[in-house]
Write an enzyme that holds these catalytic residues in place. Structure first.
Site, PDB file in Angstrom:
ATOM      1  N   GLU A   1       0.861  -1.193   0.000  1.00  0.00           N
ATOM      2  CA  GLU A   1       0.000   0.000   0.000  1.00  0.00           C
ATOM      3  C   GLU A   1       0.889   1.233   0.000  1.00  0.00           C
ATOM      4  O   GLU A   1       2.061   1.148   0.346  1.00  0.00           O
ATOM      5  CB  GLU A   1      -0.858   0.086   1.281  1.00  0.00           C
TER       6      GLU A   1
ATOM      7  N   LYS B   1       2.634   4.442   1.470  1.00  0.00           N
ATOM      8  CA  LYS B   1       2.979   4.938   2.802  1.00  0.00           C
ATOM      9  C   LYS B   1       2.554   6.399   2.853  1.00  0.00           C
ATOM     10  O   LYS B   1       3.157   7.254   2.208  1.00  0.00           O
ATOM     11  CB  LYS B   1       4.476   4.783   3.066  1.00  0.00           C
TER      12      LYS B   1
ATOM     13  N   CYS C   1       1.919  46.389 -17.183  1.00  0.00           N
ATOM     14  CA  CYS C   1       3.134  45.657 -16.839  1.00  0.00           C
ATOM     15  C   CYS C   1       3.256  44.400 -17.706  1.00  0.00           C
ATOM     16  O   CYS C   1       2.398  43.520 -17.648  1.00  0.00           O
ATOM     17  CB  CYS C   1       3.090  45.294 -15.358  1.00  0.00           C
TER      18      CYS C   1
HETATM   19  S1  IVH Z   1       0.774   0.310   9.227  1.00  0.00           S
HETATM   20  C1  IVH Z   1       3.098  -1.033  12.918  1.00  0.00           C
HETATM   21  N1  IVH Z   1       0.293   1.381   6.932  1.00  0.00           N
HETATM   22  O1  IVH Z   1       4.138   5.207   8.730  1.00  0.00           O
HETATM   23  C2  IVH Z   1       2.444  -0.886  11.623  1.00  0.00           C
HETATM   24  N2  IVH Z   1       1.497   2.669   8.524  1.00  0.00           N
HETATM   25  O2  IVH Z   1       6.563   4.401  11.154  1.00  0.00           O
HETATM   26  C3  IVH Z   1       1.279  -0.023  11.701  1.00  0.00           C
HETATM   27  N3  IVH Z   1       2.053   4.929   7.742  1.00  0.00           N
HETATM   28  O3  IVH Z   1       3.716   5.886  12.069  1.00  0.00           O
HETATM   29  C4  IVH Z   1       1.283   1.006  10.691  1.00  0.00           C
HETATM   30  N4  IVH Z   1       1.123   4.738   5.769  1.00  0.00           N
HETATM   31  O4  IVH Z   1       1.873   6.588  10.600  1.00  0.00           O
HETATM   32  C5  IVH Z   1       0.859   1.557   8.128  1.00  0.00           C
HETATM   33  N5  IVH Z   1      -0.257   2.193   4.854  1.00  0.00           N
HETATM   34  C6  IVH Z   1       0.309   2.376   6.046  1.00  0.00           C
HETATM   35  C7  IVH Z   1       0.938   3.569   6.413  1.00  0.00           C
HETATM   36  C8  IVH Z   1       1.535   3.686   7.665  1.00  0.00           C
HETATM   37  C9  IVH Z   1       1.781   5.537   6.590  1.00  0.00           C
HETATM   38  C10 IVH Z   1       2.821   5.582   8.803  1.00  0.00           C
HETATM   39  C11 IVH Z   1       2.389   5.356  10.191  1.00  0.00           C
HETATM   40  C12 IVH Z   1       3.663   5.086  10.957  1.00  0.00           C
HETATM   41  C13 IVH Z   1       4.724   5.427   9.969  1.00  0.00           C
HETATM   42  C14 IVH Z   1       5.925   4.535   9.980  1.00  0.00           C
END
Ligand code: IVH
Length: 702
Positions: A116, A118, A448
């Site tokens: 997915e 991030k 201008c």
């Molecule tokens: S899963 C422990 N999925 O990335 C796993 N996190 O440190 C739980 N984040 O603080 C998180 N997109 O805020 C997950 N598709 C996604 C995410 C995601 C962004 C963030 C999350 C976390 C940071 C990594």
């Protein structure tokens, strides 16, 4: 209104508003106009004001209620909110995959991951009890965070109440803690920064900082004004069996996401199930290519083991789970040197200091210019010519200078030049510049050349007339050569005039002229946007075009008529009115309309506007007949109820009747319906149909 009737109507309005919130904010497919939505909302607010005892915490009106808090209480998360192990190196990703495979060797058949985006926002815990949102908290140190519930309630994609989807999908558990990311979309982020800059305040460096800053404000109105989106991606904890644990009603992460979506949470639509690292690399490369087209920021992809039972086996370190990994994109921040600071005059006359940079690569794009916003921002950051700075590119936003550095690329201190000063006169037309708040403006709007170039580029831009090949460089050439002295001149250009210009040949000259010709028949909203009316962006242009239908109607509209358009306030109405009232603008417009540009106009009929609103209702266009005695409501109430939801209740059955609802002791109408093959619903079936559409029946008759 009687209290009882008011209570029923209040419930109905809430259901209807929740349904539209879901369509708009979660599914991105609005079903009614903003005006129709506002009418529902206003009616609800009025009824709640008249009957304060009907106000409920989960009412849509309560999203932005409450007074500013003194401080946010700290709360312990339902389960630790771990972070993700992350890297941008392929080798580290491969090692992650090897460790997973080794740990699961002989335990699972095939190792599958879900990949997915991030999301680069703020991680949030949402806690639901009996399907009702009771708390929302920031991640904090991972164990304890700040309860920012009033702010999160303002996020429209966060349901105050989870749905019970039925049809084989489990109902939400008694206790549920969901983890997701709160994001500000890039267009909204730019709006926030523009407003901050206009107030002489420091803009946020990126959407993530804007999100963090806004969600931790004590006054929930600030969060509400910043239009957050929250996308859910994990379940932190749940009481599946009604107690403390139990088995979840899904076995994979993929199903988990589908279930969260079925409960009404927003889940990112982009994901892929993969079984190899190569497929992860593919997904990563795909997303990186699309990164600039997305309207929110992502900084990599997250790889998660799909099988939830297998996850349990892998467990976690104290900091991050062993079943997930963040494969990041290369950073889009770099350090470089400011070779010069040049004032750049835009189409509205605002003079922006631009840092001319020693070219650097930022995430695959070579950057040689970055905005410094305005003179106050230059002073605040104290950036001078020759300084070393950190620059950043976020989404398709113009690169920015984040900060000045004390040392150069080799860690050495360096000698600095003089503080930068805004010139006293316009670099394009030499008119003395004036200060408006933190902005510096060239007041010579009509004379201008730089402003004219800006207007030409804006008119030709993608969201306006979308003329191919008429960018900044060409526009500057056309103005410098005197071929374009006013906007209408663009449409009188000939291939013969273009041919002698540098960079033009027979084919390119012909192409540009043909492109302009083709673009000159254009939808009214695009034309309006292209005119560069102060305050009129793409969305407002669309609303104005839809509301007034023709340019003539719009030009004739006074301030009051303008304010009838949803979203147009007094200030905007004044600016729009002033634009059309200005004689020079009127002349440009008349000349554009004199055979040069043909806006495609549609006179809106009131009936069409009403039909648009009605078509969005759940029973839109249906014909119903009620017969016999209903037990849950009077026949009259039933008829009114369906009418409010877009149906017509009639007295006699015909071939065009959609449904006959037959209560106790139904007589001849039932016979006739059966004879004509009309669908007959029992009272239970009718109530089920209402429930399916989220419509609550009125209270039972005494
Ligand atoms: S899963 C422990 N999925 O990335 C796993 N996190 O440190 C739980 N984040 O603080 C998180 N997109 O805020 C997950 N598709 C996604 C995410 C995601 C962004 C963030 C999350 C976390 C940071 C990594």
């Amino acid at each position: 209104m009687e209290r009882e009737a008011a209570a029923a109507r209040v419930e109905e309005l809430r259901e209807e508003i929740r349904r539209h919130d879901h369509l708009y904010y979660v599914e991105d497919r609005p079903a009614i106009s903003d005006a129709a939505y506002d009418a529902l909302y206003r009616e609800l607010a009025r009824l709640e004001e008249e009957h304060p005892d009907l106000v409920a915490a989960d009412s849509p009106t309560q999203r932005v209620a409450g007074q500013p808090a003194d401080a946010f209480p700290t709360v312990e998360h339902a389960a630790p909110m771990l972070s993700l192990d992350s890297d941008q190196d392929e080798a580290t990703l491969r090692r992650f995959d090897e460790r997973v495979r080794k740990a699961l060797d002989g335990v699972v058949g095939e190792v599958a991951y879900v990949v997915e985006p991030k999301l680069d926002g703020l991680s949030i815990e949402l806690v639901y009890e009996d399907g009702v949102l009771v708390r929302a908290a920031t991640r904090g140190d991972g164990r304890r965070g700040e309860a920012i519930t009033p702010n999160v309630r303002t996020i429209r994609s966060v349901p105050q109440r989870l749905r019970r989807p039925g049809g084989g999908v489990p109902a939400p558990p008694r206790f549920l803690a969901v983890r997701g990311e709160a994001l500000i979309r890039l267009p909204d982020f730019e709006r926030v920064n523009e407003a901050l800059l206009a107030d002489g305040k420091e803009p946020f460096a990126n959407a993530r900082n804007a999100a963090a800053g806004s969600l931790r404000q004590l006054d929930p109105r600030i969060a509400a004004s910043r239009r957050f989106v929250l996308e859910a991606y994990d379940v932190l904890a749940a009481a599946w069996d009604g107690g403390d644990g139990g088995a979840p009603p899904f076995a994979t992460h993929w199903q988990l996401l589908d279930t969260l979506a079925a409960w009404g949470l927003k889940v990112n639509p982009t994901r892929r199930r993969v079984t190899s690292v190569d497929e992860v690399l593919d997904f990563h490369a795909d997303l990186e290519r699309r990164r600039d087209d997305l309207d929110f920021e992502i900084d990599g992809v997250v790889i998660k083991l799909d099988d939830l039972a297998a996850r349990e086996r892998l467990g976690a370190t104290s900091r991050h789970p062993r079943w997930a990994f963040a494969f990041k994109f290369p950073p889009r921040k770099e350090i470089t040197r400011v070779e010069a600071i040049a004032p750049s005059v835009g189409r509205t006359g605002v003079v922006t200091p631009v840092a001319l940079l020693r070219p650097v690569e930022l995430g695959g794009v070579t950057v040689s210019r970055a905005t410094l916003h305005n003179r106050e921002e230059v002073a605040r950051k104290d950036v001078r010519e020759g300084d070393w700075v950190r620059v950043q590119r976020a989404g398709d936003v113009i690169p920015q200078v984040i900060e000045r550095l004390e040392t150069d690329a080799h860690g050495q201190t360096y000698d600095r030049g003089e503080p930068w000063r805004m010139p006293a006169a316009c670099p394009s037309c030499d008119t003395p510049l004036v200060e408006r708040g933190p902005f510096t403006v060239c007041p010579n709007s009509y004379g201008c050349p730089a402003q004219l170039v800006g207007r030409v580029v804006h008119l030709a831009s993608r969201d306006a007339l979308d003329v191919e090949g008429l960018g900044e460089e060409t526009a500057r050439l056309l103005v410098a050569q005197g071929l374009v002295e006013r906007l209408p001149d663009v449409f009188d250009l000939t291939a013969e005039q273009l041919l002698p210009l540098p960079g033009f040949a027979e084919v390119s000259a012909g192409k540009l002229v043909a492109g302009i010709e083709k673009a000159s028949t254009v939808e009214l909203d695009r034309f309006l946007y292209g005119l560069g009316i102060p305050e009129v962006g793409v969305a407002v242009a669309r609303d104005l075009a839809r509301h007034f239908g023709t340019l003539a109607n719009l030009r004739a509209a006074g301030a009051a008529a303008l304010q009838e358009v949803p979203g147009v306030g007094p200030r905007m109405a004044e600016q729009i009115g002033a634009f059309f009232a200005d004689e020079r603008n009127a002349r440009v417009l008349d000349d554009l309309l004199a055979g040069r540009v043909t806006p495609i106009e549609h006179e809106p009929s009131p009936a069409a506007l009403a039909a648009e609103a009605a078509a969005a209702l759940p029973f839109a266009g249906k014909k119903l007949v009620f017969t016999g005695t209903l037990s849950a409501m009077t026949r009259r109430d039933a008829e009114e109820l369906v009418a409010r939801h877009g149906a017509r209740a009639t007295g006699s059955v015909s071939k065009s009747t959609d449904w006959l609802v037959a209560g106790e002791e139904a007589g001849s109408k039932l016979d006739k319906a059966q004879a004509l093959g009309v669908t007959v619903l029992s009272e239970e079936e009718f109530l089920a149909l209402l429930a399916e559409h989220g419509i609550e029946p009125p209270p039972a008759p005494a």
